[in-house]
Design a protein around this motif. Structure first.
Motif, mmCIF file in Angstrom:
data_model
loop_
_atom_site.group_PDB
_atom_site.id
_atom_site.type_symbol
_atom_site.label_atom_id
_atom_site.label_comp_id
_atom_site.label_asym_id
_atom_site.label_seq_id
_atom_site.Cartn_x
_atom_site.Cartn_y
_atom_site.Cartn_z
ATOM 1 N N ASP A 1 0.863 -1.273 -0.079
ATOM 2 C CA ASP A 1 -0.007 -0.119 -0.111
ATOM 3 C C ASP A 1 1.025 1.280 0.016
ATOM 4 O O ASP A 1 0.573 2.254 -0.745
ATOM 5 N N ASP B 1 -6.814 9.376 -0.488
ATOM 6 C CA ASP B 1 -6.417 8.217 -0.837
ATOM 7 C C ASP B 1 -5.065 8.070 -0.189
ATOM 8 O O ASP B 1 -4.599 7.142 0.356
ATOM 9 N N SER C 1 -3.722 6.075 2.718
ATOM 10 C CA SER C 1 -2.669 5.068 2.612
ATOM 11 C C SER C 1 -1.624 5.218 3.638
ATOM 12 O O SER C 1 -1.078 4.268 4.362
ATOM 13 N N ASP D 1 -11.298 6.703 8.870
ATOM 14 C CA ASP D 1 -13.002 6.302 8.429
ATOM 15 C C ASP D 1 -13.534 7.823 7.766
ATOM 16 O O ASP D 1 -14.144 7.768 7.033
ATOM 17 N N PHE E 1 -12.343 8.897 4.718
ATOM 18 C CA PHE E 1 -13.355 7.977 3.624
ATOM 19 C C PHE E 1 -14.787 8.542 3.379
ATOM 20 O O PHE E 1 -15.292 8.736 2.100
ATOM 21 N N ALA F 1 -12.023 3.456 -5.112
ATOM 22 C CA ALA F 1 -11.923 2.906 -3.709
ATOM 23 C C ALA F 1 -11.797 1.396 -3.428
ATOM 24 O O ALA F 1 -11.031 0.710 -2.615
ATOM 25 N N ARG G 1 -8.085 0.428 -4.294
ATOM 26 C CA ARG G 1 -7.188 0.770 -3.268
ATOM 27 C C ARG G 1 -7.499 -0.230 -1.940
ATOM 28 O O ARG G 1 -6.565 -0.635 -1.469
ATOM 29 N N GLU G 2 -8.672 -0.603 -2.026
ATOM 30 C CA GLU G 2 -9.253 -1.409 -0.753
ATOM 31 C C GLU G 2 -8.686 -3.083 -0.918
ATOM 32 O O GLU G 2 -8.065 -3.604 0.080
ATOM 33 N N GLN G 3 -8.752 -3.321 -2.213
ATOM 34 C CA GLN G 3 -8.348 -4.726 -2.638
ATOM 35 C C GLN G 3 -7.160 -5.160 -3.159
ATOM 36 O O GLN G 3 -6.710 -6.350 -3.138
#
Lengths: 225, 191
Positions: free
Chosen positions: A26, A65, A69, A93, A96, B37, B40-42
């Motif tokens: 990530d 984003d 990260s 959270d 987002f 999203a 980015r999440e997966q």
């Protein structure tokens, strides 16, 4: 009778290695470039202007984003205790939530300010806890964890907390929605294409507050380009 | 790869797509916002998943990109948001297996070293990562698929649906995989 599970150690090890892999992946991966590659592979044209992948809304989403990260990296660090972790998680959270509102073009300036306030409040709490109990800032934690993961920071940068807290960051406030269709807004995205995830996060964090505050009404998110 | 997508969406792969159709209230990710999203999440978890099936990092990254490209094309055809992780894993692994069958590669075996603490040493951490992945890849195929999903936090029921197996078989595969792993990572006594 002992409750010791002979496989517990194995499970813990695999999970630990996997978590480390995810944090590193990530932090290092350029998601914008990845998305561009996917669009090319799918042989789909670039989305039309104003649907979330261009303009101020897209800049804000990209900034969120990247910051999310970086915060995920903090969450992976073993030095972050539960209370501080819960504040970082809450900040992430809410980021987002901010992103969803921006992408859905329903983000008003007041809402953006409120959400940013929650983010900065939680990050400040996490920072305070870390400083009091460990003598480390949130940035120190992230820096050390990235170092553990083998990811280098190429440039020093301001703290996550101050990035979200500071007054409008862009020296020239965003003027929305003034750019004609097809025009390109100079951003740092291109220049940061090869930066590490951490660098991108820092740059993104530095733009975050400015972008969010630049949103005058919900339509601007869509019309920013 | 499109034909795989069609097969999957049409239900040949298993029950998840059927589940998707049976829950019309759910919606597919809105594109492109939710897609970013989802990506980015997966993405990183998918790379790990494909790597644990024996892929090298470049192979895994390539397969994952292919899977997301397929997802982008199939966006309107899978309605249940919860189905995407399973769908992406299926398509990514198929993409990887297809590339192996087309281009071929020799799978590197692990060297049987015992695992060591890697904290604080990035190079050692990477070696440990490679070692764990190679050990996972050395598991029999069914055990490997079950086990990697188990480590991702999937429940027995979810794994059973995803792999079209009985729950008891899932539990049995997890137990066997643990035993196999333990044997693989335990250093052999010098004979």
């Amino acid at each position: 009778m002992s409750n010791h599970d002979p496989h517990e150690e194995m499970d813990e090890l695999v999970r630990e290695v996997r978590d480390r892999f995810l944090a590193r992946a990530d932090a290092e991966f350029d998601f914008e470039a990845g998305l561009a590659d996917i669009r090319a592979r799918a042989a789909l044209p670039r989305p039309p202007v104003g649907v979330g992948t261009t303009g101020v809304g897209a800049d804000l989403c990209a900034a969120i984003d990247a910051l999310a990260s970086i915060l995920a990296t903090a969450l992976q660090a073993s030095t972050v205790e539960e209370l501080a972790r819960s504040h970082v998680q809450r900040a992430r959270d809410v980021l987002f939530e901010l992103r969803r509102a921006a992408a859905a073009r329903t983000l008003a300036q007041l809402d953006a300010a409120r959400l940013l306030g929650t983010v900065s409040g939680n990050l400040a709490q996490a920072e305070r806890i870390l400083r009091e109990r460990h003598g480390m800032s949130l940035d120190d934690v992230i820096r050390h964890h990235l170092k553990d993961l083998g990811t280098c920071m190429s440039t020093p940068s301001p703290s996550c907390v101050s990035c979200v807290n500071r007054p409008p960051l862009d020296p020239t406030p965003l003027r929305l929605p003034l750019l004609p269709p097809g025009a390109t807004r100079p951003t740092s995205h291109g220049s940061s294409a090869r930066a590490t995830g951490h660098d991108r996060g820092r740059q993104a964090a530095a733009r975050l507050a400015g972008k969010a505050r630049g949103l005058e009404n919900p339509r601007e998110c869509a019309e920013g380009a | 790869m499109d034909e795989w997508v069609d097969e999957w969406v049409d239900g040949e792969v298993g029950q998840v797509s059927t589940v998707c159709r049976s829950e019309p209230a759910a919606v597919a990710p809105g594109f492109p916002e939710d897609f970013a999203a989802l990506y980015r999440e997966q993405r990183s978890a998918l790379v790990w998943y494909v790597r644990s099936q024996g892929a090298t990092e470049p192979e895994a990254c390539d397969a994952v990109q292919d899977a997301f490209a397929a997802a982008l094309r199939a966006a309107g055809r899978i309605r249940d948001r919860r189905a995407w992780p399973a769908w992406l894993r299926t398509v990514a692994v198929r993409s990887y297996l297809r590339s192996v069958s087309v281009h071929g590669r020799s799978r590197e075996g692990h060297d049987g070293r015992a695992l060591s603490a890697a904290a604080g040493d990035p190079a050692e951490a990477r070696r440990e990562e490679e070692f764990v992945l190679s050990v996972l890849a050395a598991l029999p195929a069914q055990q490997r698929r079950v086990f990697t999903l188990h480590y991702e936090g999937w429940s027995t029921a979810e794994i059973a649906v995803q792999l079209d197996m009985e729950r008891a078989a899932v539990r049995q595969n997890i137990a066997r995989a643990r035993r196999t792993l333990k044997a693989l990572v335990t250093p052999r006594e010098p004979g």
